[in-house]
Design an enzyme around this catalytic site. Sequence first.
Site, PDB file in Angstrom:
ATOM      1  N   MET A   1       9.711  11.175  63.821  1.00  0.00           N
ATOM      2  CA  MET A   1      11.033  11.245  64.548  1.00  0.00           C
ATOM      3  C   MET A   1      10.776  11.178  65.939  1.00  0.00           C
ATOM      4  O   MET A   1       9.712  11.960  66.320  1.00  0.00           O
ATOM      5  CB  MET A   1      11.624  12.312  64.160  1.00  0.00           C
ATOM      6  CG  MET A   1      11.866  12.935  62.622  1.00  0.00           C
ATOM      7  SD  MET A   1      13.352  12.389  61.967  1.00  0.00           S
ATOM      8  CE  MET A   1      12.999  12.512  60.280  1.00  0.00           C
ATOM      9  N   THR A   2      11.704  10.658  66.603  1.00  0.00           N
ATOM     10  CA  THR A   2      11.474  10.940  68.313  1.00  0.00           C
ATOM     11  C   THR A   2      12.523  12.354  68.522  1.00  0.00           C
ATOM     12  O   THR A   2      13.495  12.160  68.076  1.00  0.00           O
ATOM     13  CB  THR A   2      12.422   9.652  69.003  1.00  0.00           C
ATOM     14  OG1 THR A   2      11.768   8.658  68.411  1.00  0.00           O
ATOM     15  CG2 THR A   2      12.215   9.805  70.233  1.00  0.00           C
TER      16      THR A   2
ATOM     17  N   GLY B   1       6.133  15.130  58.982  1.00  0.00           N
ATOM     18  CA  GLY B   1       4.897  14.302  58.613  1.00  0.00           C
ATOM     19  C   GLY B   1       3.926  13.919  59.543  1.00  0.00           C
ATOM     20  O   GLY B   1       2.890  14.371  59.669  1.00  0.00           O
ATOM     21  N   ALA B   2       4.424  13.109  60.835  1.00  0.00           N
ATOM     22  CA  ALA B   2       3.557  12.793  61.866  1.00  0.00           C
ATOM     23  C   ALA B   2       2.845  13.845  62.367  1.00  0.00           C
ATOM     24  O   ALA B   2       1.813  14.139  62.981  1.00  0.00           O
ATOM     25  CB  ALA B   2       4.475  11.831  62.762  1.00  0.00           C
ATOM     26  N   ASN B   3       3.886  14.991  62.750  1.00  0.00           N
ATOM     27  CA  ASN B   3       3.132  16.303  63.315  1.00  0.00           C
ATOM     28  C   ASN B   3       1.999  16.810  62.652  1.00  0.00           C
ATOM     29  O   ASN B   3       1.147  17.125  63.081  1.00  0.00           O
ATOM     30  CB  ASN B   3       4.382  17.333  63.481  1.00  0.00           C
ATOM     31  CG  ASN B   3       5.541  17.148  64.201  1.00  0.00           C
ATOM     32  OD1 ASN B   3       5.518  15.994  65.315  1.00  0.00           O
ATOM     33  ND2 ASN B   3       6.569  17.836  64.261  1.00  0.00           N
TER      34      ASN B   3
ATOM     35  N   ASP C   1       4.331  22.925  61.209  1.00  0.00           N
ATOM     36  CA  ASP C   1       3.576  21.547  61.071  1.00  0.00           C
ATOM     37  C   ASP C   1       2.275  21.888  61.697  1.00  0.00           C
ATOM     38  O   ASP C   1       1.215  21.258  61.059  1.00  0.00           O
ATOM     39  CB  ASP C   1       4.269  20.484  61.986  1.00  0.00           C
ATOM     40  CG  ASP C   1       5.727  20.325  61.236  1.00  0.00           C
ATOM     41  OD1 ASP C   1       5.882  20.505  60.212  1.00  0.00           O
ATOM     42  OD2 ASP C   1       6.698  19.863  62.040  1.00  0.00           O
TER      43      ASP C   1
ATOM     44  N   SER D   1      -0.130  26.729  69.389  1.00  0.00           N
ATOM     45  CA  SER D   1       1.150  25.766  69.510  1.00  0.00           C
ATOM     46  C   SER D   1       2.198  26.640  70.020  1.00  0.00           C
ATOM     47  O   SER D   1       3.042  26.022  70.750  1.00  0.00           O
ATOM     48  CB  SER D   1       1.519  25.074  68.266  1.00  0.00           C
ATOM     49  OG  SER D   1       2.102  25.774  67.225  1.00  0.00           O
TER      50      SER D   1
ATOM     51  N   ALA E   1       3.215  26.732  74.082  1.00  0.00           N
ATOM     52  CA  ALA E   1       3.373  25.864  74.985  1.00  0.00           C
ATOM     53  C   ALA E   1       4.516  25.189  74.503  1.00  0.00           C
ATOM     54  O   ALA E   1       4.975  25.082  73.219  1.00  0.00           O
ATOM     55  CB  ALA E   1       2.236  25.072  74.824  1.00  0.00           C
TER      56      ALA E   1
END
Length: 313
Positions: free
Chosen positions: A12-13, A42-44, A260, A292, A295
């Site tokens: 996702m963007t 998923g990408a994360n 994630d 995480s 930040a």
Amino acid sequence: RAFDVVVVGSCMTDLVSQAPRLPKAGETIHGHKFFIGFGGKGANQCIQAARLGVKTAMICKVGKDFFGDNYIQNFKDNDVHTDFVWQTSDAATGAASITVNDAVPWEGENAIVIVAGANMRLGEEELQKALTAIRKAKVLVCQLEISSQTSLRALQMAHDNKVRTIFNPAPAIPDLDFGFYRVSDVFCCNESEAELLTGYSVNNVEDAHQAAQELLRRGCTAVIITLGPQGCVVLKAQDKTSTHVPSTAVKAVDTTGAGDSFIGALAFYLAHHPDMPLEEMARRANQVAAVSVQAVGTQTSFPFKRDLPADLF
Ligand code: RIB
Ligand code: NA
């Protein structure tokens, strides 16, 4: 080629607005910062695993558009294998509108609307093309931001080939197919997802122990329920009782994607230290996720191996 961690999931963007609080229905409020980032559960998760130092591949679909092109470059920049990242002209790259409330110290709550777009076009055909990578993976990870049928198929394919599976039922759906439990080695969700899936209210560690028992009864090999600043609860099929794994207190500025980061780290440990007790993997993954939340942003806040103490590896 064999990969340690293969993720079948979403990109996702992230369109992120920081505001003093979350708006109510029908209300407009002033925020003070806007940025665009790379996201999607998923990408994360895949990128967090890659940053800890395992070989990763992403199986996903983005649009044939500017955001999709950029996303592929982002995977390359993070050493994620992109042969199974497809582009479609039938739908746009997935997008997430995120509002982060950064006024309350320690909280950093968020509200997210996702439009999955191209993610929903990932199906059986692509899974077949990536079958060898799935079969040879050490760990396969899935979530629910793509078609749930595709997630279930991918988990089944991995399970049939004795690949260890992590399933993160996020965002949760009320009537989750029980097949998901049977193909999950580690079923990992947060308190609100556990609540939706079990119908129990999950507000504290004690509740999480109960909900974990219920999820385990449905057929998975182990359950982890994450509890934000309270760490998580781990329950394995061979044990009668679950273990509370606390987390160290940190000042959260943005919790977006913390779950994630935790799951990506868990996938890393499962691939890299397969014989480590799950409780210890969870303890270490808590520490990665705690970095995480300190930040701003999602992937921008995920630590690399070089940022973390050596005893986590
Ligand atoms: O889990 C955080 C992610 O959820 C964000 O990156 C956003 O894209 C949504 O999918
Ligand atoms: Na963050």
